[in-house]
Motif scaffolding. Sequence first.
Motif, mmCIF file in Angstrom:
data_model
loop_
_atom_site.group_PDB
_atom_site.id
_atom_site.type_symbol
_atom_site.label_atom_id
_atom_site.label_comp_id
_atom_site.label_asym_id
_atom_site.label_seq_id
_atom_site.Cartn_x
_atom_site.Cartn_y
_atom_site.Cartn_z
ATOM 1 N N LEU A 18 76.313 -64.370 1.821
ATOM 2 C CA LEU A 18 76.694 -64.995 0.418
ATOM 3 C C LEU A 18 76.714 -66.470 0.293
ATOM 4 O O LEU A 18 76.253 -66.217 -1.402
ATOM 5 C CB LEU A 18 78.253 -64.807 0.737
ATOM 6 N N VAL A 19 76.931 -67.057 1.310
ATOM 7 C CA VAL A 19 76.544 -68.365 0.998
ATOM 8 C C VAL A 19 75.306 -69.119 0.237
ATOM 9 O O VAL A 19 75.119 -69.693 -0.464
ATOM 10 C CB VAL A 19 76.792 -69.109 1.986
ATOM 11 N N HIS A 20 74.273 -68.128 0.922
ATOM 12 C CA HIS A 20 73.016 -68.825 0.281
ATOM 13 C C HIS A 20 72.386 -67.884 -1.157
ATOM 14 O O HIS A 20 72.341 -68.741 -1.830
ATOM 15 C CB HIS A 20 71.846 -67.870 1.516
ATOM 16 N N LEU A 21 72.964 -67.131 -1.553
ATOM 17 C CA LEU A 21 72.769 -67.056 -3.043
ATOM 18 C C LEU A 21 73.202 -67.128 -3.220
ATOM 19 O O LEU A 21 73.088 -67.773 -4.911
ATOM 20 C CB LEU A 21 73.422 -65.028 -2.658
ATOM 21 N N ALA A 22 74.747 -67.846 -3.245
ATOM 22 C CA ALA A 22 75.947 -69.124 -4.004
ATOM 23 C C ALA A 22 74.898 -70.427 -4.257
ATOM 24 O O ALA A 22 74.698 -70.875 -5.275
ATOM 25 C CB ALA A 22 76.736 -69.593 -3.533
ATOM 26 N N SER A 23 74.239 -70.941 -3.091
ATOM 27 C CA SER A 23 73.691 -71.957 -2.895
ATOM 28 C C SER A 23 72.273 -72.059 -3.903
ATOM 29 O O SER A 23 71.936 -72.789 -4.788
ATOM 30 C CB SER A 23 73.269 -72.440 -1.573
ATOM 31 N N LEU A 24 72.152 -70.648 -3.812
ATOM 32 C CA LEU A 24 70.634 -70.747 -5.364
ATOM 33 C C LEU A 24 71.088 -70.723 -7.182
ATOM 34 O O LEU A 24 70.620 -71.557 -7.279
ATOM 35 C CB LEU A 24 69.719 -69.352 -4.821
ATOM 36 N N VAL A 25 72.000 -70.648 -6.969
ATOM 37 C CA VAL A 25 72.763 -70.494 -8.387
ATOM 38 C C VAL A 25 73.277 -71.222 -8.641
ATOM 39 O O VAL A 25 72.808 -72.518 -9.207
ATOM 40 C CB VAL A 25 73.777 -70.135 -8.827
ATOM 41 N N ASN A 26 73.852 -72.357 -7.703
ATOM 42 C CA ASN A 26 75.426 -73.199 -8.097
ATOM 43 C C ASN A 26 74.131 -74.874 -7.460
ATOM 44 O O ASN A 26 74.373 -75.283 -7.486
ATOM 45 C CB ASN A 26 76.514 -73.319 -7.077
ATOM 46 N N GLY A 27 73.120 -74.755 -6.651
ATOM 47 C CA GLY A 27 72.582 -75.804 -5.549
ATOM 48 C C GLY A 27 73.050 -76.105 -4.473
ATOM 49 O O GLY A 27 74.564 -74.954 -3.912
ATOM 50 N N LYS A 28 72.399 -76.129 -3.878
ATOM 51 C CA LYS A 28 72.236 -76.170 -1.931
ATOM 52 C C LYS A 28 73.687 -76.788 -1.096
ATOM 53 O O LYS A 28 74.629 -76.271 -0.498
ATOM 54 C CB LYS A 28 71.544 -76.707 -1.055
ATOM 55 N N ASN A 29 73.818 -77.899 -1.534
ATOM 56 C CA ASN A 29 75.875 -78.861 -1.832
ATOM 57 C C ASN A 29 76.626 -78.837 -1.905
ATOM 58 O O ASN A 29 77.221 -79.790 -2.235
ATOM 59 C CB ASN A 29 75.192 -79.723 -0.602
ATOM 60 N N SER A 30 76.800 -77.695 -2.988
ATOM 61 C CA SER A 30 77.236 -77.835 -4.224
ATOM 62 C C SER A 30 78.501 -77.539 -3.984
ATOM 63 O O SER A 30 79.117 -76.528 -2.774
ATOM 64 C CB SER A 30 76.684 -76.645 -5.489
ATOM 65 N N VAL A 32 80.947 -75.751 -5.159
ATOM 66 C CA VAL A 32 80.847 -73.934 -4.896
ATOM 67 C C VAL A 32 80.995 -72.990 -3.887
ATOM 68 O O VAL A 32 81.476 -72.808 -2.987
ATOM 69 C CB VAL A 32 80.413 -73.017 -6.490
ATOM 70 N N GLY A 33 79.533 -74.051 -3.098
ATOM 71 C CA GLY A 33 78.850 -72.968 -1.581
ATOM 72 C C GLY A 33 79.916 -73.889 -1.119
ATOM 73 O O GLY A 33 80.266 -72.926 0.190
ATOM 74 N N ARG A 34 80.372 -75.431 -0.869
ATOM 75 C CA ARG A 34 81.235 -75.416 0.189
ATOM 76 C C ARG A 34 82.665 -74.652 0.039
ATOM 77 O O ARG A 34 83.174 -74.241 1.293
ATOM 78 C CB ARG A 34 81.873 -76.357 -0.230
ATOM 79 N N LYS A 35 82.900 -74.889 -0.824
ATOM 80 C CA LYS A 35 84.504 -74.051 -1.286
ATOM 81 C C LYS A 35 84.297 -71.936 -0.670
ATOM 82 O O LYS A 35 85.097 -71.403 0.550
ATOM 83 C CB LYS A 35 85.344 -73.999 -2.394
ATOM 84 N N LEU A 36 83.230 -71.744 -1.011
ATOM 85 C CA LEU A 36 82.562 -70.584 -0.498
ATOM 86 C C LEU A 36 82.189 -70.554 0.673
ATOM 87 O O LEU A 36 83.225 -69.164 1.187
ATOM 88 C CB LEU A 36 81.708 -69.693 -1.758
ATOM 89 N N ASN A 37 82.091 -70.843 1.844
ATOM 90 C CA ASN A 37 81.673 -71.213 2.886
ATOM 91 C C ASN A 37 83.673 -71.008 3.422
ATOM 92 O O ASN A 37 83.365 -70.144 4.438
ATOM 93 C CB ASN A 37 80.989 -72.417 3.328
ATOM 94 N N THR A 38 83.979 -71.861 3.028
ATOM 95 C CA THR A 38 85.632 -72.073 3.467
ATOM 96 C C THR A 38 86.391 -70.666 3.315
ATOM 97 O O THR A 38 87.180 -69.788 3.646
ATOM 98 C CB THR A 38 86.371 -72.920 3.590
ATOM 99 N N VAL A 39 86.527 -70.016 1.992
ATOM 100 C CA VAL A 39 86.851 -68.794 1.466
ATOM 101 C C VAL A 39 86.827 -67.179 2.208
ATOM 102 O O VAL A 39 87.872 -66.843 2.699
ATOM 103 C CB VAL A 39 87.094 -69.144 -0.038
#
Length: 106
Positions: A18-30, A32-39
Amino acid sequence: MLEQSDIINHGKINRELLVHLASLVNGKNSRVGRKLNTVSRLCLDSINGMSDRCHLASTYNDCLNENMIEFAFPLDIAEEAVRKMPFHLIQPNLPQEARSNPFYKH
């Protein structure tokens, strides 16, 4: 959508994917990715003990959406993205930990 993309497989959540797919769209350390990792980790509590796959997916998705509301974009754009996203092409590029254990969850 969660099953089609293998984020949910046999009732297990693959947070790394899930976090990997989001990082493809939003950037690796975005943001969005950081918050999604926690959420995504917090939302696992919302599905604890569920066995019905539709209820599990719906509850998990609702939890993600409620907690990621500041990053939401219009539904029509989201639906179009889901129709066009080449999930079959993304799979070979998964990080090692997501490839080696598709049911791995933190």
